[in-house]
Write a protein that holds these residues in place. Structure first.
Motif, short mmCIF file in Angstrom:
data_model
loop_
_atom_site.label_atom_id
_atom_site.label_comp_id
_atom_site.label_asym_id
_atom_site.label_seq_id
_atom_site.Cartn_x
_atom_site.Cartn_y
_atom_site.Cartn_z
N SER A 262 50.43 36.51 40.00
CA SER A 262 51.26 36.65 38.81
C SER A 262 52.54 35.82 38.93
O SER A 262 53.07 35.35 37.94
CB SER A 262 51.60 38.12 38.54
OG SER A 262 52.43 38.60 39.54
N SER B 6 40.34 36.61 31.87
CA SER B 6 41.23 35.47 32.03
C SER B 6 42.44 35.73 31.14
O SER B 6 42.27 36.01 29.95
CB SER B 6 40.46 34.22 31.58
OG SER B 6 41.32 33.15 31.44
N GLY B 7 43.64 35.68 31.69
CA GLY B 7 44.82 35.96 30.87
C GLY B 7 46.07 36.01 31.72
O GLY B 7 46.08 35.55 32.86
N THR B 8 47.13 36.56 31.15
CA THR B 8 48.38 36.69 31.89
C THR B 8 48.34 38.01 32.67
O THR B 8 47.46 38.85 32.44
CB THR B 8 49.58 36.74 30.92
OG1 THR B 8 49.40 37.89 30.07
CG2 THR B 8 49.66 35.49 30.07
N ILE B 9 49.31 38.21 33.55
CA ILE B 9 49.35 39.46 34.30
C ILE B 9 49.53 40.64 33.34
O ILE B 9 48.98 41.73 33.55
CB ILE B 9 50.45 39.44 35.40
CG1 ILE B 9 50.40 40.68 36.30
CG2 ILE B 9 51.85 39.28 34.82
CD1 ILE B 9 49.16 40.80 37.11
N ASP B 10 50.24 40.37 32.25
CA ASP B 10 50.43 41.40 31.23
C ASP B 10 49.09 41.80 30.60
O ASP B 10 48.82 42.99 30.39
CB ASP B 10 51.41 40.85 30.17
CG ASP B 10 51.79 41.93 29.17
OD1 ASP B 10 52.17 43.02 29.61
OD2 ASP B 10 51.65 41.67 27.95
N ASP B 11 48.24 40.81 30.33
CA ASP B 11 46.91 41.11 29.79
C ASP B 11 46.12 41.97 30.77
O ASP B 11 45.50 42.97 30.38
CB ASP B 11 46.11 39.81 29.53
CG ASP B 11 46.72 38.96 28.44
OD1 ASP B 11 47.37 39.54 27.54
OD2 ASP B 11 46.57 37.72 28.49
N LYS C 166 49.76 23.22 34.29
CA LYS C 166 49.91 24.68 34.45
C LYS C 166 49.30 25.12 35.78
O LYS C 166 48.49 24.40 36.37
CB LYS C 166 49.18 25.42 33.31
CG LYS C 166 49.69 25.08 31.93
CD LYS C 166 50.98 25.81 31.65
CE LYS C 166 51.50 25.47 30.26
NZ LYS C 166 52.91 25.80 30.10
N THR D 202 46.84 27.80 37.52
CA THR D 202 45.78 28.77 37.28
C THR D 202 45.49 29.47 38.60
O THR D 202 45.23 28.81 39.60
CB THR D 202 44.50 28.06 36.79
OG1 THR D 202 44.83 27.28 35.63
CG2 THR D 202 43.41 29.06 36.43
N ASP E 74 50.18 30.78 35.46
CA ASP E 74 50.36 30.85 34.01
C ASP E 74 49.16 31.60 33.44
O ASP E 74 49.28 32.37 32.50
CB ASP E 74 50.44 29.45 33.42
CG ASP E 74 51.65 28.70 33.96
OD1 ASP E 74 52.77 29.18 33.73
OD2 ASP E 74 51.48 27.66 34.62
N THR E 75 48.01 31.33 34.05
CA THR E 75 46.78 32.06 33.72
C THR E 75 46.21 32.64 35.00
O THR E 75 46.16 31.95 36.02
CB THR E 75 45.74 31.11 33.09
OG1 THR E 75 46.34 30.49 31.97
CG2 THR E 75 44.49 31.86 32.66
#
Ligand SMILES: Nc1ncnc2c1ncn2[C@@H]1O[C@H](COP(=O)(O)OP(=O)(O)OP(=O)(O)O)[C@@H](O)[C@H]1O
Ligand SMILES: [Mg+2]
Length: 248
Positions: free
Chosen positions: A199, A216-221, A28, A30, A203-204
């Protein structure tokens, strides 16, 4: 792929990293993002053992990093440090092929790989004989990237690898690199200042502030569920989130 446990690093009175826990997922990408001085380069530096943590442990594929294993480890990772880190006395080509030559790889295969990488990064092959001082900043950055990709490593650590590129080359390289990373299942850790780039690749996304992870998260988070007001301000201060207008 990487496990950082309770890592701290100070430079004199400056606490660059404080009690950091971080797990990097294999295969992935990061993205590390955050204000200038928040510790992004320090984290990357510790992963490639250019910087020694004061406390805590870093594991790579289940084995703790230790000074004696450095060369073996470096061969399994491609990395671009923030200023490119090219050897000033070597030509662009030699910077790219140094490790392959050192390992005794077939020169014909090395030449083919250099040609492919020049094509990928839009680096002019007639400039391969020049030293870094005779190249533009963006060209040096592409040499650093070619060097990181030369041995086709499974793990890539990239500290703002595209920051000096013009928007057109940057856009094309972003597209092609993401394709390569996804198709070949590379583990990539990328530092960027640009949340749009974070983004696109990440992935993270890991947002840091003053040596600590804020979210720590997705762009949506980050956009829709910001951990605090700082995250909200950081995301809002950037204009390039794909599909979104500034201020929406
Ligand atoms: N060799 C050093 N000696 C002293 N202080 C340092 C050293 N390297 C980094 N620092 C300090 O540690 C902190 C973290 O630096 P780092 O380079 O990791 O930040 P960064 O997030 O990569 O910033 P930037 O986005 O500007 O590249 C900063 O306060 C910086 O001034
Ligand atoms: Mg940095």
């Amino acid at each position: 792929m990487f496990e950082l446990r309770e890592i701290s690093k100070a430079y004199g009175a400056v606490n660059a990293i404080t009690d950091l826990d971080l797990t990097i997922t294999p295969g992935k990408t990061t993205a590390l993002i955050g204000p200038s001085g928040c510790g992004k380069s320090t984290i990357l530096g510790m992963m490639i053992e250019l910087v020694q943590p004061d406390r805590g442990e870093i594991q790579f594929k289940g084995t703790a990093l230790a000074p004696g294993k450095l060369e073996q480890l470096r061969q399994r990772m491609g990395y671009v440090i923030q200023d490119g880190g090219l050897f000033p006395h070597l030509s662009a080509r030699h910077n790219v092929t140094l490790m392959a030559d050192h390992l005794g790889h077939d020169p014909q295969i090395t030449d083919q790989r250099v040609e492919y990488l020049c094509d990928l990064t839009h680096f002019p092959t007639d400039a391969l004989g020049r030293s870094p001082a005779q190249l533009s900043g963006g060209q040096c950055q592409r040499v650093a990237l070619m060097r990181a990709l030369m041995l086709d490593p499974d793990v890539l650590l990239l500290d703002e690898p595209l920051g000096a590129l013009d928007p057109l080359i940057r856009f094309e390289l972003q597209t092609e690199l993401r394709d390569i990373f996804q198709t070949l299942g590379k583990t990539v850790i990328m530092v960027t200042h640009d949340i749009g780039e974070a983004s696109y690749f990440g992935d993270t996304i890991i947002l840091l502030r003053e040596g600590c992870i804020v979210q720590s998260g997705t762009i949506d988070d980050l956009t829709n569920r910001p951990a605090d007001e700082f995250v909200e301000r950081f995301v809002r201060a950037q204009r390039t989130i794909p599909g979104q207008e500034h201020g929406k």
